[in-house]
Scaffold this motif. Structure first.
Motif, PDB file in Angstrom:
ATOM      1  N   GLU A  79      -4.000   2.002  13.029  1.00  0.00           N
ATOM      2  CA  GLU A  79      -2.802   1.584  11.802  1.00  0.00           C
ATOM      3  C   GLU A  79      -2.559   3.059  11.724  1.00  0.00           C
ATOM      4  O   GLU A  79      -1.261   2.566  10.883  1.00  0.00           O
ATOM      5  N   SER A  80      -2.503   3.988  11.541  1.00  0.00           N
ATOM      6  CA  SER A  80      -1.971   5.202  10.638  1.00  0.00           C
ATOM      7  C   SER A  80      -0.469   5.445  11.695  1.00  0.00           C
ATOM      8  O   SER A  80       0.461   5.439  11.102  1.00  0.00           O
ATOM      9  N   LEU A  81      -1.042   5.573  12.911  1.00  0.00           N
ATOM     10  CA  LEU A  81       0.525   5.722  13.707  1.00  0.00           C
ATOM     11  C   LEU A  81       1.425   4.558  13.565  1.00  0.00           C
ATOM     12  O   LEU A  81       2.435   4.436  14.146  1.00  0.00           O
ATOM     13  N   ALA A  82       0.715   3.572  13.593  1.00  0.00           N
ATOM     14  CA  ALA A  82       1.749   2.288  13.238  1.00  0.00           C
ATOM     15  C   ALA A  82       2.756   2.398  11.933  1.00  0.00           C
ATOM     16  O   ALA A  82       4.036   2.185  12.650  1.00  0.00           O
ATOM     17  N   ARG A  83       1.881   2.523  11.209  1.00  0.00           N
ATOM     18  CA  ARG A  83       2.921   3.224   9.942  1.00  0.00           C
ATOM     19  C   ARG A  83       3.902   4.548  10.303  1.00  0.00           C
ATOM     20  O   ARG A  83       5.284   4.237   9.374  1.00  0.00           O
ATOM     21  N   MET A 122       0.807  -1.545  -0.240  1.00  0.00           N
ATOM     22  CA  MET A 122      -0.004  -0.012   0.065  1.00  0.00           C
ATOM     23  C   MET A 122       0.875   0.738   0.159  1.00  0.00           C
ATOM     24  O   MET A 122       0.781   2.822  -0.710  1.00  0.00           O
ATOM     25  N   GLU A 123       2.522   1.388   1.048  1.00  0.00           N
ATOM     26  CA  GLU A 123       2.786   2.602   1.075  1.00  0.00           C
ATOM     27  C   GLU A 123       3.931   2.813  -0.176  1.00  0.00           C
ATOM     28  O   GLU A 123       4.118   3.796  -0.329  1.00  0.00           O
ATOM     29  N   ILE A 125       7.029  15.195   5.414  1.00  0.00           N
ATOM     30  CA  ILE A 125       6.101  14.030   6.128  1.00  0.00           C
ATOM     31  C   ILE A 125       5.472  13.692   5.456  1.00  0.00           C
ATOM     32  O   ILE A 125       4.638  14.144   4.775  1.00  0.00           O
ATOM     33  N   HIS A 126       5.005  12.364   5.713  1.00  0.00           N
ATOM     34  CA  HIS A 126       4.138  11.225   4.445  1.00  0.00           C
ATOM     35  C   HIS A 126       3.167  11.549   5.053  1.00  0.00           C
ATOM     36  O   HIS A 126       2.622  10.691   6.101  1.00  0.00           O
ATOM     37  N   VAL A 127       1.764  11.930   3.846  1.00  0.00           N
ATOM     38  CA  VAL A 127       1.023  12.258   3.942  1.00  0.00           C
ATOM     39  C   VAL A 127      -0.111  10.691   3.653  1.00  0.00           C
ATOM     40  O   VAL A 127      -0.265  10.381   2.577  1.00  0.00           O
ATOM     41  N   TRP A 128      -0.416   9.119   3.909  1.00  0.00           N
ATOM     42  CA  TRP A 128      -0.360   8.375   4.140  1.00  0.00           C
ATOM     43  C   TRP A 128      -1.771   8.658   2.581  1.00  0.00           C
ATOM     44  O   TRP A 128      -3.109   9.020   3.148  1.00  0.00           O
ATOM     45  N   GLY A 129      -1.554   8.128   1.258  1.00  0.00           N
ATOM     46  CA  GLY A 129      -2.589   8.984   0.521  1.00  0.00           C
ATOM     47  C   GLY A 129      -3.682   7.563   0.546  1.00  0.00           C
ATOM     48  O   GLY A 129      -4.683   8.179  -0.596  1.00  0.00           O
ATOM     49  N   ASP A 130      -3.749   6.551   1.158  1.00  0.00           N
ATOM     50  CA  ASP A 130      -4.928   5.644   0.960  1.00  0.00           C
ATOM     51  C   ASP A 130      -6.143   5.978   1.599  1.00  0.00           C
ATOM     52  O   ASP A 130      -7.154   5.615   1.893  1.00  0.00           O
ATOM     53  N   SER A 138       3.929   8.080  -0.902  1.00  0.00           N
ATOM     54  CA  SER A 138       2.483   9.179  -0.758  1.00  0.00           C
ATOM     55  C   SER A 138       3.040   9.937  -0.597  1.00  0.00           C
ATOM     56  O   SER A 138       4.257  10.619  -0.626  1.00  0.00           O
ATOM     57  N   PRO A 139       1.956  10.889  -1.096  1.00  0.00           N
ATOM     58  CA  PRO A 139       2.577  12.543  -1.031  1.00  0.00           C
ATOM     59  C   PRO A 139       3.386  13.032   0.420  1.00  0.00           C
ATOM     60  O   PRO A 139       3.252  12.607   1.598  1.00  0.00           O
TER      61      PRO A 139
END
Length: 426
Positions: A106-110, A1-2, A248-253, A310-311
């Motif tokens: 999940e977002s914080l685990a990433r 995904m990433e 800073i990566h912003v998870w695009g999904d 990710s953006p």
């Protein structure tokens, strides 16, 4: 995904956005009425770029619909509330379903994985627990990646340092100002963080901080400092730098971000600094569409060396609503911090005071000195004071009065640091 190809990621974002808009239009009066007032419907969203047709949201919407009129899940499905108190008006309340908690975790685990924190680490969470989102968010994310959590919260700094040594803490999550304060307290206790602890990584956020502050922390405390980002309205802290420390990566999904001109609300392109706008795609209890966060940043166009697609955004430089206007010049606290951190005699503690005398505005900066730089020689102190004022004027384009403070004399903050006292409005 990433590492999903960009075209596939954008297609996923569009499908998620289309479904979100359709659901909100059909199930929530606030969103439906707001879209009708802007003459837009779900049928108008035919591509990802059509997000610009949707209305903006801001903190006033949350306050006007307090406590739960913006919720899109039944109250019985809400398993947690977090509340962010503002300086004026009603607080902003955010609700979470069980799925929202999992999504946030999940977002914080990433985020923690991307800075190299995981199984075998002991992480000290020194953000506040309770109504503030930081503490519990990092807690659940750290447990998900297999780390051992020390839920220290804020305060009792001496005790926190003792536990850091006794429990072999390897990483910490807190505000950058609190970590600097911990370093100061450690020195007074005779603790060398480099030699007496195993602390090597810090995940820092909840307040703007500069690259100069990062350099100070890494040099003085011997830890690798990583920026984490999020607000309570979008769930809490969610996104972070990777080990490249280049945005800073912003998870695009999970989210779509835009940058707009704070005054005209026109969209800006990569490399142009403006106000961050966020649409969160996976929230159930309280979705956010085109939420104006007010933080100022820039979208980065180039691909990150870590391989994630990710953006990314650059470090937050300040807030559009925190900007000070001094004699017609725009000034951000982050500019002051960056300037002060270039002067080796100074540490990371400062306060900004703004006053009005007659029709003119004046800015005074109190700055704390390092113990080894403090002197009772008047001439030396006068020269340093003039140098500080000169550097601030060079970078800010306004005259600033600098006031030297003795080590340990300025206030410390367990949570977010309050750096600006604007007495013009009193």
């Amino acid at each position: 995904m990433e590492c999903m190809p960009i075209d596939e990621l954008r297609d996923l974002q569009y499908k998620s956005l289309k479904g979100l808009v359709s659901n909100l239009y059909g199930s929530n009066a606030f969103y439906r009425n707001r879209m009708i007032s802007e003459n837009v419907s779900p049928d108008d969203i035919r591509s990802l770029s059509d997000i610009s047709k949707l209305p903006f949201m801001d903190k006033n919407d949350l306050r006007d619909n307090y406590p739960t009129d913006m919720f899109t899940s039944p109250r019985k499905d809400v398993v947690r509330y977090h509340v962010s108190s503002g300086t004026t008006g009603k607080p902003t309340l955010v609700g979470y379903t069980r799925n929202d908690i999992e999504f946030w975790t999940e977002s914080l685990a990433r985020a923690l994985t991307s800075v190299g924190i995981g199984d075998g680490d002991v992480i000290q969470v020194s953000y506040g627990y309770g109504l503030f989102t930081g503490g519990l968010g990092l807690h659940y994310g750290a447990e998900k990646v297999g780390a051992t959590v020390l839920p220290a919260s804020t305060g009792s700094t001496e005790r926190q340092l003792e536990l850091m040594i006794d429990l072999d803490v390897t990483s910490i999550a807190c505000t950058p100002s609190y970590l600097v304060h911990m370093g100061d307290v450690a020195k007074k206790m005779g603790i060398d963080l480099r030699k007496d602890t195993k602390l090597r990584k810090a995940v820092l956020g909840a307040e703007p901080w500069s690259d100069s502050m990062r350099g100070y922390i890494e040099k003085e405390l011997g830890v690798q400092a990583y920026d984490i980002y999020g607000t309570s309205e979008i769930s809490g802290p969610m996104f972070t730098e990777c080990t490249e420390k280049n945005g800073i990566h912003v998870w695009g999904d999970t989210a779509i971000m835009e940058i707009i001109d704070p005054e005209t609300c026109e969209s800006l392109g990569p490399g142009e600094e403006g106000e961050l706008v966020m649409t969160v795609l996976k929230k159930e209890a309280m979705p956010m569409i085109r939420y104006r966060i007010r933080d100022l940043t820039t979208v980065m166009d180039e691909k990150c060396k870590c391989g994630r697609t990710s953006p990314r955004i650059k470090r937050i430089t300040g807030r559009s609503d925190d900007m000070l206007i001094i004699r017609g010049i725009n000034v951000f606290p982050s500019q002051v911090e960056h300037t002060l951190m270039q002067i080796p005699e100074l540490c990371g503690q400062y306060m900004i005071y703004v006053d009005r005398v007659g029709a003119l505005d004046y800015m005074n900066v109190q700055v704390e000195m390092r113990p080894e730089a403090f002197s009772d020689k008047v001439d030396d102190m006068l020269k340093l004071k003039k140098r500080i004022s000169s550097e601030l004027k060079k970078y800010l384009n306004i005259a600033v009065e600098a006031e030297l403070m003795s080590p340990g004399s300025l206030p410390r903050f367990d949570g977010k640091a309050k750096r600006v006292i604007d007495r013009r409005v009193l």
